[in-house]
Enzyme design. Structure first.
Site, short mmCIF file in Angstrom:
data_model
loop_
_atom_site.label_atom_id
_atom_site.label_comp_id
_atom_site.label_asym_id
_atom_site.label_seq_id
_atom_site.Cartn_x
_atom_site.Cartn_y
_atom_site.Cartn_z
N HIS A 199 -2.54 23.82 139.50
CA HIS A 199 -3.25 23.80 140.78
C HIS A 199 -2.27 23.28 141.83
O HIS A 199 -1.90 22.10 141.81
CB HIS A 199 -4.47 22.90 140.68
CG HIS A 199 -5.36 22.96 141.90
ND1 HIS A 199 -5.10 23.78 142.99
CD2 HIS A 199 -6.49 22.30 142.20
CE1 HIS A 199 -6.04 23.63 143.88
NE2 HIS A 199 -6.91 22.73 143.45
N CYS A 258 -7.76 21.99 149.01
CA CYS A 258 -7.36 23.09 148.12
C CYS A 258 -7.62 24.49 148.66
O CYS A 258 -7.21 25.48 148.05
CB CYS A 258 -8.07 22.94 146.77
SG CYS A 258 -8.15 21.23 146.22
N HIS A 294 -10.38 30.95 141.81
CA HIS A 294 -9.82 29.61 141.98
C HIS A 294 -9.54 29.02 140.60
O HIS A 294 -8.44 28.55 140.33
CB HIS A 294 -10.79 28.75 142.78
CG HIS A 294 -10.24 27.42 143.19
ND1 HIS A 294 -9.12 27.29 143.98
CD2 HIS A 294 -10.67 26.15 142.96
CE1 HIS A 294 -8.87 26.01 144.19
NE2 HIS A 294 -9.80 25.29 143.59
#
Lengths: 394, 84, 361
Positions: A321, A155, A288
């Site tokens: 995401h 990620c 994030h």
């Protein structure tokens, strides 16, 4: 930790659930648009139809994984934005670095099923994967002659790709670098994240007291990083500047963040040192903020500790995401927010959580600062941070 | 085979924990933490194994936490919830 | 200009475990061949292959730590620990150590394990452990945990050019002063998936040794393993193996060099002709027959180059001449201060070259 030369971002490209251009995506951030629905391109036998943020109406490209096709789309926009056509690219050393997760995995369910059923599957699905290394696809399509690298840091890949690209520019390896990230939604990733019990069946709620997990998304963003010499010669306005980059590994757990956020704090410190700026100079932080209980707790506390008073928000309520694309998409959002002097609300947040460090931005706000931070936390414990500076007037 | 013995055999195999099947293993010892080195990733794997082998869904990880305290508590939890 | 040295090597592959095993294979000109059973529609097929045995790990790492680690992570961890030990460094507690990992295909055994759980037991029984392990950077993440390495961490996947591409970034970290030491490694594994891929692309394996310098013939054998190099920009207590001079990547052709070329040619016809063209007229050596064909084989070439530069001696190219293109296969003997360039080619003609020199006194 040393101060680093700023690197210009002269082109931006972006595609995600909000839209297929930078302008469409960024407009969507201020219109509270949320295109979240159960997946339309694949099915899953889970009783709960966890919703996702799909890129709608994006055509399949035969012979290429969707991830690489998304990367190509964003790259075309970024190159056009930078005023770089094929002729302009001739004779320049242009590197490519793309972050991804799905785009590099040797995963094909149909192929595996057939193989396990003692059939003799043809190699076409594997050949499609072998042909689809995102950085190689971009290099091949645009005839780029510099180094080529696909970063697979889960990620944080998108943020890391920007850091790698900037280092190549400053190191004199390239005149320009096409840098960013791309990832597609798929059944295997979908089932994998659900198995970890970190997905939400409702729209995700980053930094909210009642957050239950993330929603997956897909997309791509690419930027054109340009060295000082090329920038001066071409005299193309910079949309933003990459002032600093930092990264550090928690070395703690394969999927959970280290509770004290030590790795994130080190990454932030390195990025700020590179930018030569103190924490209070940051106009905002694009966090994030996936909406998982763990990430949001650790991240917000770290931000409160090292960037007290700096507004932070997550844009994953708008995009989901997007894994390897996230850091790149969010860097583009950060650049445009600085350009426009405004930041969006943290979509999905309504109830403060007393266990967290402060609260995120609750409504769209004007900002006047000249620099901001965008950060990504990854499985494997990677923390990656970029400091972006406001660009030049058009 | 009783539930506990079946559980031990499944976990020993699926999670690479051969010590579970030793006579010397203490069924009251904590499953998680330093003892066997199980962590949050193992907890979600355990949920999947229970679903696969016992057909039982653990939806709430908080509920899971109490049940997973030791081999004895886990076996008892399954015995309580499985059809006789 | 910052000087970068190779301080430690850690290796596991078909030749065995550690530098000593590779040096022995280099002296003998061969490595033991094992086999790989590949599931096919017509039943399992046995291929000759170079396999890596990670048995030595159990003396280094506790079962608790090893428990969840898959084969590719075990190979990497073993090689990483050996590289640190070879560099005279502690096994763990590495504050600020950078980690860069290259892998061509990634964790394909765990990928298949993940798919098996989905296919056999249904979507709701997808295994989270296999999912976590199937991520490309699971390996480097697990390394960081086991070694306490909390510096920057990067995993790169670029098929046949994974090694020079990743090394480019590792080198830049050191030149930029981000870190003073980087644990640089590369790993690829043989699995049901990569085995089947090999079998369909190349057919059954032949009886003969690999002869990569016969570039028009197919002689490749599949291999797996991990090769790690501890790179440093510090003035270290030990001199080290060699210096890392430069890393260049591009679409080709490679700029000319006076260095002896260590070729990544591995008996596959897809790249054979390109190696012949790139190395025409040059002094060459090729050691891939000792570890087999895999996307990260170029990392083993780097290790061989480091061993030779420290010893000041060139090992003989296994199954040496004949070669079917004009070149000079360098005979065994003294290196006389010459540098070496390891050359890797992708099947689209792109190249990655790594120039190394002996440590000057």
């Amino acid at each position: 930790m040393n101060r680093t030369e700023p690197v210009a971002l002269t082109g931006l490209g972006c595609i995600c659930a909000l839209g297929s251009t930078v302008d469409a995506c960024c407009a969507g951030l201020f219109q509270d648009q949320r295109h979240l629905a159960p997946p339309s391109r694949f099915t899953s036998a889970h009783a709960i139809r966890y919703p996702v943020f799909e890129v709608r109406g994006f055509p399949e490209v035969p012979g290429l994984l969707r991830t690489s096709a998304l990367a190509l789309h964003a790259a075309r926009e970024a190159l056009a934005d930078a005023g770089l056509d094929a002729a302009a690219l001739q004779g320049l050393r242009v590197g490519v670095v793309v972050g991804t997760t799905v785009g590099s995995t040797m995963n094909d369910e149909g192929f595996c099923r057939a193989h396990r059923a003692d059939e003799e599957p043809g190699l076409a699905p594997m050949e499609r994967i072998l042909n689809s290394n995102p950085a190689a696809v971009l290099a091949r399509t645009f005839g780029l002659r510099g180094p080529c690298q696909t970063v697979v840091n889960a990620c944080s890949s998108g943020t890391d790709a920007l850091g790698v690209g900037a280092a190549w520019i400053r190191g004199g390896l390239c005149d320009l670098v096409l840098a960013g990230g791309a990832d597609e939604l798929g059944r295997i990733t979908y089932n994998g994240f659900i198995s970890l019990k970190i997905t939400d069946e409702a729209p995700c709620r980053p930094f909210d007291r009642d957050r239950k997990g993330l929603n997956l998304g897909e997309g791509a963003a690419m930027v054109v990083l340009e060295g000082a010499a090329s920038h001066r010669r071409r005299n193309r306005r910079a949309r933003s500047f990459l002032l600093g980059y930092g990264s550090a590994c928690d070395a703690y757990h394969p999927t959970a963040p280290e509770p004290q956020g030590a790795g994130l704090k080190r990454a932030i410190a390195e990025a700020l040192a590179g930018a030569g700026l103190p924490p209070e100079a940051m106009a905002f932080v694009n966090a994030h903020g996936t909406g998982t209980p763990e990430n949001d707790r650790v991240e917000s506390r770290a931000l409160q500790a090292v960037l007290p008073g700096v507004p932070y928000f997550s844009t994953k309520g708008f995009t989901g995401h997007t894994l390897g694309a996230a850091g790149a998409i969010e860097a583009v959002f950060t650049a445009v927010c600085l350009e426009q002097g405004r930041i969006p609300a943290n979509l999905g947040f309504s109830t403060p959580d007393p266990e967290l460090g402060g609260t995120p931005v609750a409504q769209a706000t004007t900002v006047t600062g000249l620099a901001a931070l965008s950060e990504s936390l990854a499985f494997g414990g990677n923390n990656a941070v970029v400091v972006l500076g406001k660009g030049e007037q058009a | 085979m009783d539930t506990k013995a079946r559980l031990k055999s499944i976990l020993a195999d699926a999670m690479n924990l051969p010590d579970l099947t030793l006579d010397t293993y203490d069924d009251d010892a904590p499953l998680f933490g330093d003892n066997l080195g199980l962590d949050s990733l193992d907890a979600v794997e355990l949920v999947i194994l229970i679903k696969k082998h016992f057909g039982m869904e653990i939806v709430d990880m908080e509920e899971g936490k109490t049940a997973f305290a030791s081999m004895n508590t886990l076996a008892a939890y399954l015995d309580r919830r499985l059809p006789a | 200009m910052t000087r970068i040295t190779v301080q430690g090597l850690g290796l596991v592959g078909g030749f065995g475990t550690g530098c000593g095993a590779l040096a022995q294979a280099l002296a003998l000109g061969r490595s033991p061949r094992s086999s790989l059973e590949v599931p096919t529609g017509a039943g399992p097929v046995l291929l000759d292959a170079f396999r890596a045995d990670t048995g030595a790990l159990k003396d280094l790492i506790s079962p608790k730590v090893l428990r969840r680690m898959d084969h590719i992570t075990r190979m990497a961890l073993l090689a990483a620990r050996l590289a640190l030990a070879d560099a005279g460094l502690e096994a763990s507690g590495h504050e600020g150590l950078g980690v860069v990992l290259a892998s061509g295909y990634g964790a394909t055994a765990s990928t298949y394990g993940l798919l098996d759980s989905m296919i056999n037991d249904g979507d709701a029984c997808t295994s989270p452990t296999h999912f976590a392990n199937s991520l490309h950077n699971a390996c480097s993440g697990n390394l960081a945990i086991a070694l306490g390495a909390n510096g920057p961490n990067l995993t790169v996947s670029q098929f046949d050019l994974s090694v020079p591409s990743a090394l480019l970034s590792a080198r830049q970290w050191l030149l930029d002063g981000r870190v003073e030491r980087v644990l640089f490694g590369a790993v690829d594994e043989l699995s049901d998936l990569t085995g089947y891929l090999w079998y369909r692309q190349h057919g059954p394996t032949g009886p003969g040794p690999m002869s990569p310098l016969r570039t028009r013939a197919a002689s490749a054998l599949p291999g797996e393993g991990a090769a790690f190099l501890l790179l440093s920009s510090r003035a270290e207590a030990q001199p080290g193996y060699c210096t890392l001079e430069n890393v260049v990547l591009g679409p080709g052709p490679m700029p000319p060099t006076r260095n002896l070329l260590v070729l990544g040619a591995d008996g596959r016809t897809a790249t054979g002709a390109r190696y012949a063209a790139a190395a025409e007229g040059a002094q060459v050596a090729c050691f891939t027959p000792l570890y087999g064909s895999m996307p990260v084989a170029p990392a083993f070439d780097l290790a061989v180059a480091a061993l030779m530069l420290r010893a000041g001696t060139l090992y003989p190219t296994p199954s040496g001449a004949p070669c079917d293109f004009p070149c000079v296969v360098a005979p065994a003997g003294p290196l006389a201060g010459q540098g070496l360039t390891c050359l890797a080619l992708g099947d689209d003609g792109a190249f990655g070259s790594v120039a190394m020199r002996p440590i000057s006194p």
